[in-house]
Write a protein that holds these residues in place. Structure first.
Motif: not given
Ligand code: MG
Ligand code: UD1
Length: 458
Positions: A23, A103, A228
């Motif tokens: 991610k 993130d 996300n």
């Molecule tokens: Mg997150």
């Protein structure tokens, strides 16, 4: 000594991204999410920055290099467990430690600094950075008591319907008293909907021990956006792009349509440059003053000096000096050095070549592995034949030469100053100064032949 530290959480896989790529390594405006976070943290002057890696640890290390220390979280047991991995590096220190997720790429140094100041002013053991979300779904909610004092953070999956209605969210950024943080982390458990050790539970632990918890509510929700999934990645990209473009415009650059102008973080542009729609400026590109970058041009990792015009062209790892121009529909491949006042017209490809001041290459030409001097005229459709199937070879062309249209210059080849290559020639031997080289079959005229053609009437 009181220290100021930051822990960046970057060990998660990011299941919701549905990607092979971990991610925090997804990019926006040219940099990975975690690189954006680190860059902003670095500017806030830390004594220690520790990044927690796990999934894709090697790739994250390669991306961030030695700008941060690393600890490994072998199993992703939750954000609290992730922070605990930094204990071996930070556990013995006095001072404050900020925790931020890899993130949340839109946070700025200023917000981090404000959070530290607020934390110190409140003499708190923990300060949560919060914001008001238009749609709080997915975020941890800030639960306050009747007096407005923070009680705890509840995750989406553990929240009651009443708690889900709260629109003040946990941005995932906190400043803690360093020692209190690690002490409290040993007291949290994983008895929750996700079976994880939540960092957010540290707040409740400290609260129960009678410590002061503060919450600093920031105005701009956009800055706190957590990414996300791909939808959030696109939203965050749009916000960051707008921020970058507005800064350039404030600095004196004109954009015809900023919403369709794509400029990576870190690109530099001089004043009075005009940028048309669809332009992409990537990597560590530098553009000078008074340039005109025409519609749909793409410039990657290149240096463009002052008063340069680029018309709908692709430029990669190359340099264009003052008052040169290119396009439409031309391509500079890596290591093209274009001199001052050079004109490159349409459908010209240049690779690993330097072109001297005042030289013109107007149309449909390939220049590869070559050194061209000054004030040369290269006609239409000239090919620098640089490859013999196994190796690349070099051609040099001296100053003030004339290369006639539709010539092939077969490398290795040296054409000296003031040479004249007749149009349609295939040249594979050196040409001396002031010589003309002509290498084509002679023209033969057949008088009256037209009338003998079978399909001619008379
Ligand atoms: Mg997150
Ligand atoms: C987290 C917060 C939530 C907050 C939101 C803000 C918790 C329990 N929840 O939720 O309150 O509103 O961020 O964006 O902290 N990570 C690890 N190791 C792990 C798990 C996660 O390093 O074991 C890293 C991830 O790579 C990521 C960060 O921690 O960078 C946050 O994890 P994520 O799963 O995205 O948490 P959220 O569900 O967003």
């Amino acid at each position: 000594m009181a220290t100021k530290n930051t822990i960046i959480l970057a060990a998660g896989k990011g299941t919701r991204m549905k990607s092979k790529l971990y991610k925090v390594l997804h990019r926006l405006c040219g940099k990975t999410m975690v690189d954006h976070v680190l860059t902003q943290v670095q500017k806030a002057n830390m004594n220690n920055i520790v990044t927690v890696v796990g999934f894709g640890a090697d790739a994250v290390r390669e991306n961030l290099g030695n700008r941060t220390k690393y600890v490994v979280q072998e199993k992703q047991l939750g954000t609290g467990h992730a922070v605990l991995q930094a204990e071996k590096l930070l556990g013995d220190l006095d001072g404050m430690t900020m925790v931020v997720s890899g993130d949340t790429p839109l946070f700025t140094t200023k917000t981090f600094e404000n959070l530290f100041t607020y934390h110190q002013n409140k003499k708190a053991k923990a300060t949560i950075l919060t914001s008001k979300a238009p749609d709080p779904t997915g975020y941890g909610r800030i639960v306050r008591n009747d007096l407005g004092i923070v009680e705890k953070i509840v995750e989406q999956k553990d929240a009651t319907t009443e708690e889900q209605a709260i629109d003040e969210i946990n941005t995932g950024v906190y400043v803690f008293d360093n020692r209190s943080l690690f002490e409290a982390l040993h007291k949290i458990n994983n008895h929750n909907a996700q079976g994880e050790y939540y960092l957010t539970d540290v707040i409740e632990v400290l609260k129960q021990e009678g410590e002061t918890i503060a919450a600093y509510k920031m105005d701009d929700f956009n800055e706190s956006m957590g990414v996300n999934d791909r939808i959030a990645l696109a939203d965050a990209t749009r916000i960051m792009q707008e921020r970058i473009n507005r800064q350039h415009m404030a600095d004196g650059i004109s954009m015809i349509d900023p919403q369709r102008t794509y400029i990576d973080a870190g690109v530099k542009i001089g004043s009075d440059t005009i940028i048309e729609p669809g332009v992409q400026l990537k990597g560590n590109t530098v553009i000078g003053n008074d340039c005109y970058i025409g519609a749909n041009s793409e410039i990657r990792n290149s240096v463009i000096h002052d008063h340069v015009t680029v018309t709908s062209s692709l430029i990669e790892e190359s340099e264009m000096l003052d008052h040169s121009d290119i396009g439409p529909n031309s391509h500079l491949r890596p290591h093209a050095l274009i001199g001052k006042h050079v004109h490159l017209g349409n459908f010209v490809e240049v690779k690993k070549a330097s072109i001297g001041e005042g030289t013109k290459v107007g149309h449909l030409t390939y220049v590869g592995n070559a050194k061209l001097g000054k004030n040369i005229n290269v006609g239409c459709g000239v090919i620098f034949v640089n490859y013999d199937g196994a190796h690349k070879h070099e051609t040099t062309v001296g100053d003030d030469s004339f290369i006639g249209s539709n010539s092939n210059l077969i490398a290795p080849l040296d054409i000296q100053d003031h040479s004249f290559i007749a149009a349609g020639s295939t040249i594979n031997r050196p040409v001396n100064q002031y010589d003309m080289a002509i290498a084509r079959s002679r023209q033969t005229n057949k008088p009256g032949y037209f009338k003998k053609l079978p399909y001619q009437k008379d």
